[in-house]
Design a protein around this motif. Structure first.
Motif, short mmCIF file in Angstrom:
data_model
loop_
_atom_site.label_atom_id
_atom_site.label_comp_id
_atom_site.label_asym_id
_atom_site.label_seq_id
_atom_site.Cartn_x
_atom_site.Cartn_y
_atom_site.Cartn_z
N GLY A 20 0.85 -1.20 0.00
CA GLY A 20 0.00 0.00 0.00
C GLY A 20 0.87 1.24 0.00
N ALA A 21 1.84 1.24 0.91
CA ALA A 21 2.86 2.28 0.95
C ALA A 21 4.00 1.75 1.80
CB ALA A 21 2.32 3.57 1.55
N VAL B 119 2.58 8.18 14.77
CA VAL B 119 1.97 9.25 13.95
C VAL B 119 2.90 9.80 12.85
CG1 VAL B 119 0.91 11.53 14.01
CG2 VAL B 119 0.31 9.84 15.73
N PRO B 120 4.16 10.16 13.17
CA PRO B 120 4.97 10.77 12.09
C PRO B 120 5.23 9.84 10.91
CG PRO B 120 5.99 11.07 14.26
CD PRO B 120 4.89 10.11 14.44
N VAL B 121 5.14 8.52 11.11
CA VAL B 121 5.43 7.60 10.00
C VAL B 121 4.30 7.52 9.00
CG1 VAL B 121 7.03 6.16 11.30
CG2 VAL B 121 4.60 5.60 11.33
N CYS B 122 3.12 8.03 9.35
CA CYS B 122 1.97 7.88 8.44
C CYS B 122 2.20 8.69 7.17
CB CYS B 122 0.68 8.32 9.12
SG CYS B 122 -0.75 8.19 8.03
N PRO B 123 2.22 8.01 6.00
CA PRO B 123 2.51 8.73 4.75
C PRO B 123 1.27 9.33 4.10
CG PRO B 123 2.40 6.37 4.31
CD PRO B 123 2.06 6.56 5.78
N SER B 124 0.08 8.93 4.56
CA SER B 124 -1.11 9.21 3.75
C SER B 124 -1.91 10.40 4.23
CB SER B 124 -2.02 7.98 3.75
OG SER B 124 -2.52 7.78 5.05
N GLY B 125 -1.68 10.85 5.46
CA GLY B 125 -2.52 11.91 6.01
C GLY B 125 -3.70 11.38 6.81
N ALA B 126 -3.78 10.04 6.97
CA ALA B 126 -4.86 9.47 7.78
C ALA B 126 -4.63 9.78 9.26
CB ALA B 126 -4.95 7.96 7.56
N LEU B 127 -3.34 9.85 9.65
CA LEU B 127 -2.99 10.32 10.99
C LEU B 127 -2.42 11.73 10.82
CD1 LEU B 127 -1.26 7.13 12.43
CD2 LEU B 127 -3.66 7.77 12.52
N ASP B 128 -3.10 12.70 11.41
CA ASP B 128 -2.75 14.10 11.17
C ASP B 128 -1.88 14.59 12.32
OD1 ASP B 128 -2.63 16.72 10.48
OD2 ASP B 128 -4.67 17.19 11.14
#
Lengths: 251, 275
Positions: A20-21, B119-128
């Motif tokens: 997915g990523a 949180v900082p690892v989230c690439p998609s913006g799902a975790l803001d």
């Protein structure tokens, strides 16, 4: 695949995440382009890292060409190849069991309708049942009932349509077919050496791309070719090999 | 001429077939997806955007769950290996959208790491990440709103008059998110109730209280914010609150008139409709 597994199990930093990523060496983002298209269809703009990751993946596979993802990366390949192997051993191909009611281009229809469903339901629709990510998450985080999808594909490929999932239905394969249509690494057929034994066509998962066998010396240009190299392996006559695609035709 | 007609007929039939089959598949898939995403009772990682957008945004990469598992504070001291993580990745049969992260406080609550590795690892913006920054622009897990703890008074033994402050002691925001309210116990006449009260402005929904609760099925449990909270709407204004009163500063009176019904009240009683 092992590197993905190790990232979770041992905390290795080579490649983390799922298809997915993911993150390569803790820096370079990678992402699944079809997944991104589905998410964009729902009207949500994903993070920059994911978009860049998607572009890197598209550029990589577009340059190499063919569905290299399908034959060399995709974990479902293990399942479908096993089904294919058993098909050959059990002689299921020669019997009247190879229902051809599904056409090769069905996958493009599926890829399209999933984008539409994503837009209507607001959720990336393929990811809900995608056997590719289910298999991968299964290996990394542990399997659940989701393994049933993989069993279904195995049985479908074994008793239903030959190469049913990968060669007819999978929308991700369809995506990579389109991306890989223009790449550099291609299979080249030498008509002079060919003895018409047809081993390559039996072993090829997408044998419609080998239409030139024993007809003319040319390279396989279809994006549906997975560049798996099995045809080259089985050819006893040195009539097939990999080459860098010739964009200028020799006359 | 005949073969042309035949070709055309075949083309039309196969086109209609394709469109029909694709529509069938699309309808089935649409139904399945709608069902698959309808799981409102799910707790997401800190800094998750609202559930509907989250389902769309999450690319199901699992990086948050990996960060949660491989954090330095998750090492088992006896074996030196990483313990099981708070964040799980949903698989089929979990009744949550497959591939998305969630946690079950009763099994493993969120331990509120100060560096919030998930949180900082989230690439998609799902975790803001912006939603867990404090005024100094530092990561601050106390800003998280994963859910809200709710107390069931009937099964909470503190409401019986038994002294228990397990949830109060377990809370990482001691005396902020849960406070103890003293009340006289009329039954004995000489004891006090020590009643746990959750404050929604401070509670992060980490679930440490739920895990600490002594009853067989916890009397205090975390629910998603949407479900745990009501909504007043815009109609009520706190007249005693200058700031709230300010909302209706420019309000104008809208007068509307409704004419009096010409029919007699008896007509209504004698109508044939059954109520």
């Amino acid at each position: 695949m092992f590197l993905y597994f190790a990232a979770n199990a041992y905390g290795w930093k080579i490649i983390e995440g799922t298809f997915g990523a993911s993150v390569l060496f803790g820096k370079i983002p990678l992402a699944d382009p079809y997944n991104i298209v589905q998410i964009l269809a729902t009207g949500f703009v994903v993070g920059v890292d994911v978009l860049i990751g998607g572009l890197i993946i598209i550029a990589f596979y577009a340059l190499i060409g063919g569905r290299v993802f399908c034959s060399w990366v995709c974990p479902v390949n293990i399942v479908t190849d096993l089904a294919n192997y058993l098909r050959r051993k059990l002689n299921l191909d020669s019997l009247e069991t190879n229902y051809r009611f599904i056409k090769r281009n069905t996958r493009y229809w599926i890829a399209g309708i999933i984008i539409l469903v994503s837009a209507l339901t607001g959720v990336a629709a393929f990811e809900v049942f995608s056997p590719i990510t289910i298999m991968q998450r299964g290996i990394i985080f542990g399997f659940g009932i989701g393994a049933a999808v993989l069993l279904a594909i195995f049985l479908f490929d074994l008793f239903g349509v030959k190469n049913g999932w990968c060669g007819h239905l999978c929308p991700l394969g369809a995506t990579y077919s389109l991306i890989g249509s223009f790449g550099f690494i291609r299979v080249l057929h030498n008509h002079e050496n060919c003895t018409n034994c047809m081993k390559c066509k039996i072993v090829c998962p997408e044998n419609q791309v080998l239409h030139m066998i024993n007809k003319e010396s040319t390279s396989v240009t279809s994006g549906e070719c997975t560049n798996c190299g099995r045809c080259i392996d089985v050819c006893d006559d040195n009539a097939l090999k990999f080459e860098l695609r010739r964009f200028i035709k020799k006359d | 001429m005949n073969w042309q007609n035949d070709d055309r007929r075949k083309f039309i039939i196969s086109s209609v077939q394709s469109v029909g089959l694709v529509a069938t598949g699309g309808a089935l898939l649409g139904g399945y997806v709608t069902k698959a995403k309808s799981s409102p009772l799910v707790l997401r990682p800190p800094a998750a955007i609202n559930e509907e957008d989250f389902l769309t945004a999450c690319v199901k990469c699992g990086l948050c769950a990996e960060a949660c598992k491989n954090r330095d504070s998750n090492i088992d001291r006896s074996s030196g290996k990483h313990k099981e993580a708070t964040l799980k990745i949903a698989t089929a049969g979990d009744e949550r959208l497959i591939g998305t992260p969630y946690f079950l406080p009763l099994e493993i609550p969120c331990f509120m790491c100060p560096d919030i590795p998930c949180v900082p690892v989230c690439p998609s913006g799902a975790l803001d990440i912006k939603s867990v920054l404090n005024k100094k622009k530092e990561l601050d897990i106390n800003q998280a709103k994963m859910g809200l703890a709710v107390v069931d008074r009937e099964s909470c033994i503190a409401y019986w008059g038994i002294q228990c402050d397990a949830c109060y002691r377990a809370c990482p925001l001691l005396d902020k998110a849960i406070t103890l309210e003293y009340q006289k116990n009329e039954r004995t006449g000489k004891h006090a109730y020590l009643l746990p009260i959750v404050h929604s402005d401070a509670c992060t929904g980490c679930g440490l209280c739920e895990q600490a609760c002594v009853t067989e099925k916890p009397a205090i449990f975390v629910l998603p914010l949407d479900i745990a909270k009501g909504r007043v709407g815009d109609h009520y204004v706190k007249g005693w609150d200058a700031k709230d009163q300010n909302r209706v500063k420019d309000a104008q009176i809208l007068e509307s008139k409704t004419g009096i019904n010409k029919e007699s009240a008896l007509d209504y009683l004698n109508s044939k409709d059954e109520f």
